[in-house]
Design a protein around this motif. Structure first.
Motif, PDB file in Angstrom:
ATOM      1  N   LYS A 196      -6.481  -0.086   2.021  1.00 27.33           N
ATOM      2  CA  LYS A 196      -7.389  -0.076   0.876  1.00 27.33           C
ATOM      3  C   LYS A 196      -8.779   0.439   1.213  1.00 27.33           C
ATOM      4  CE  LYS A 196      -8.215  -5.060   1.530  1.00 27.33           C
ATOM      5  NZ  LYS A 196      -8.063  -6.386   0.909  1.00 27.33           N
ATOM      6  N   HIS A 228      -1.369   3.666   3.953  1.00 26.29           N
ATOM      7  CA  HIS A 228      -2.714   3.996   3.466  1.00 26.29           C
ATOM      8  C   HIS A 228      -3.409   2.706   3.045  1.00 26.29           C
ATOM      9  CE1 HIS A 228      -5.324   6.829   0.741  1.00 26.29           C
ATOM     10  NE2 HIS A 228      -6.041   6.068   1.534  1.00 26.29           N
ATOM     11  N   LYS A 246       3.607   5.684   7.622  1.00 23.39           N
ATOM     12  CA  LYS A 246       2.148   5.769   7.607  1.00 23.39           C
ATOM     13  C   LYS A 246       1.658   4.973   6.402  1.00 23.39           C
ATOM     14  CE  LYS A 246      -1.481   9.349   7.587  1.00 23.39           C
ATOM     15  NZ  LYS A 246      -1.683  10.829   7.500  1.00 23.39           N
ATOM     16  N   SER A 289       3.694   7.000   3.501  1.00 23.34           N
ATOM     17  CA  SER A 289       4.026   8.416   3.634  1.00 23.34           C
ATOM     18  C   SER A 289       4.500   8.670   5.058  1.00 23.34           C
ATOM     19  CB  SER A 289       2.817   9.301   3.307  1.00 23.34           C
ATOM     20  OG  SER A 289       1.747   9.025   4.199  1.00 23.34           O
ATOM     21  N   GLY A 298      -9.211   3.171   2.858  1.00 30.16           N
ATOM     22  CA  GLY A 298      -9.064   4.605   3.056  1.00 30.16           C
ATOM     23  C   GLY A 298      -8.548   4.999   4.425  1.00 30.16           C
ATOM     24  N   LYS A 299      -8.411   4.042   5.329  1.00 28.18           N
ATOM     25  CA  LYS A 299      -7.895   4.318   6.671  1.00 28.18           C
ATOM     26  C   LYS A 299      -6.365   4.260   6.682  1.00 28.18           C
ATOM     27  CE  LYS A 299     -12.098   4.350   8.472  1.00 28.18           C
ATOM     28  NZ  LYS A 299     -12.702   5.560   9.059  1.00 28.18           N
ATOM     29  N   PHE A 300      -5.776   4.724   7.782  1.00 29.53           N
ATOM     30  CA  PHE A 300      -4.327   4.744   7.922  1.00 29.53           C
ATOM     31  C   PHE A 300      -3.896   4.003   9.188  1.00 29.53           C
ATOM     32  CE2 PHE A 300      -5.358   8.467   5.414  1.00 29.53           C
ATOM     33  CZ  PHE A 300      -4.391   8.461   4.413  1.00 29.53           C
ATOM     34  N   TYR A 326       0.831  -1.194   0.000  1.00 26.69           N
ATOM     35  CA  TYR A 326       0.000   0.000   0.000  1.00 26.69           C
ATOM     36  C   TYR A 326       0.872   1.252   0.000  1.00 26.69           C
ATOM     37  CZ  TYR A 326      -3.283  -3.584   1.494  1.00 26.69           C
ATOM     38  OH  TYR A 326      -4.036  -4.727   1.565  1.00 26.69           O
TER      39      TYR A 326
END
Length: 349
Positions: free
Chosen positions: A230, A228, A226, A202, A232-234, A199
């Motif tokens: 699939k 990301h 960090k 960052s 949309g959460k981190f 994924y």
């Protein structure tokens, strides 16, 4: 009624059962994509389908395929012949499709992360001193197909490993994103830990952990990124490699520092690495105050020949929305001096 028709009808019952199973299977084939309940229903339908094929259709086909074939040819109606052959072809095609789907039956549907921790020993198989075998190492990771990987003992452009960037080489071969965190200068290049991720990553950071003066320990780091996901959460993912000396003082200090970093992190936090500490040690006891390990009474990970102790771990911060689905030690005994560790975590948000 002709003899041929009677012969075909004699075999009608198993074909009807198998055909009904095929119809049910195709109808519910996509149900598992809709909900967990649908997935369970598909498993039930699939079980019935396989029972019909295995115990009704295939035994009859094996015993009587020749007589059945010529009996079908004896039917005067070309439409009826085509219909019967198409019916059999449908069943056989469904068998093939189902077989291919079952190859992935160990995959768990939903929000699941497959995490690996692997001390790669700079790509040097212990059985071949001085040799770097990146192909074997990459293949060991590729077979497991993890989402996130914490690597330790990674060389970047050192003389001893052929002046290659091992972090980049592994990441490109696996088509993963990566972040390398340097711990020390070594042999004309860098040496440290690495994060691999399927994924996007960052906000990467390298934390320099404490090594107490005059203890003889090497500088150690914690790499974090960090991730990301699939949905949309981190999350925050960390890779580390703690001090290796017999005296545990550095490991204890380093673990305390990692605990503070984790407690100050606002995102769910997963850490993995070679901690050079067994479960009963003070360093792991400190870890257990902040993290939930993916194993208790864990299988040994070191040494690769006759492993007798567990020093490689995967864990997440206590209270984070994860649940442990699986933990296992991979029996790859060639590529490194450590065995790779795998954990399957469901993220529940």
């Amino acid at each position: 009624m002709t003899g041929a028709a009677i012969t075909v009808l004699a075999f009608a019952e198993p074909f009807i059962a198998a055909g009904a199973a095929v119809a049910f299977w195709f109808f519910f084939a996509t149900e598992k994509e809709l909900s967990p309940r649908g997935y369970e229903r598909n498993e039930i339908i699939g079980a019935y389908y396989h029972h019909a094929i295995k115990n009704l259709f295939l035994p009859v086909a094996k015993r009587h395929y020749e007589s059945l074939f010529f009996s079908v040819l004896a039917i005067k109606s070309i439409k009826m012949r085509i219909l019967i052959f198409a019916y059999v072809l449908l069943i056989l095609t469904a068998c093939g499709v189902s077989k291919n789907q079952n190859r992935g039956k160990n995959r768990v549907p939903g929000r699941v992360l497959k995490i690996m921790s692997y001390n790669i020993h700079i790509g040097n198989p212990p059985s071949k001193p001085g040799i770097i075998d990146m192909k074997a190492l990459i293949n060991a990771i590729k077979i497991e197909n993890p989402d996130l990987v914490a690597l330790q003992e990674v060389d970047v452009n050192t003389m001893r490993s052929g002046k290659i960037n091992q972090a980049e080489n592994i990441a490109k071969s696996l088509r993963m994103n990566f972040y390398f965190a340097k711990a020390i200068d070594h042999d004309g290049g860098d040496y440290g830990v690495c994060i691999l991720s399927k994924y996007p990553i960052s906000d990467v950071k390298t934390y320099h952990l404490t090594t107490i003066k005059d203890t003889g320990g090497e500088p150690r780091v914690l790499a974090t990124a960090k991730i990301h996901l699939k949905n949309g959460k981190f999350i925050r993912f960390g890779a580390t490699h703690l001090d290796h000396l017999n005296n545990s003082v550095n490991r204890e200090v380093q673990m305390e520092e990692i605990n503070r970093i984790a407690l100050n992190e606002t995102l769910p936090f997963i850490i993995a690495g070679d901690l050079n500490a067994v479960e009963e040690s003070s360093a792991i006891q400190k870890m257990d105050k902040v993290f939930t390990r993916t194993c208790q009474k864990c299988d040994p990970t070191f040494p690769v020949v006759k492993p007798n102790r567990t020093i490689d771990f995967i864990a997440y911060r206590i209270g984070n929305p994860f649940s442990i689905l699986e933990h296992k030690v991979i029996q790859e005994h060639y590529a490194s001096d450590h065995l790779p560790v795998i954990a399957m975590l469901r993220y529940n948000w």
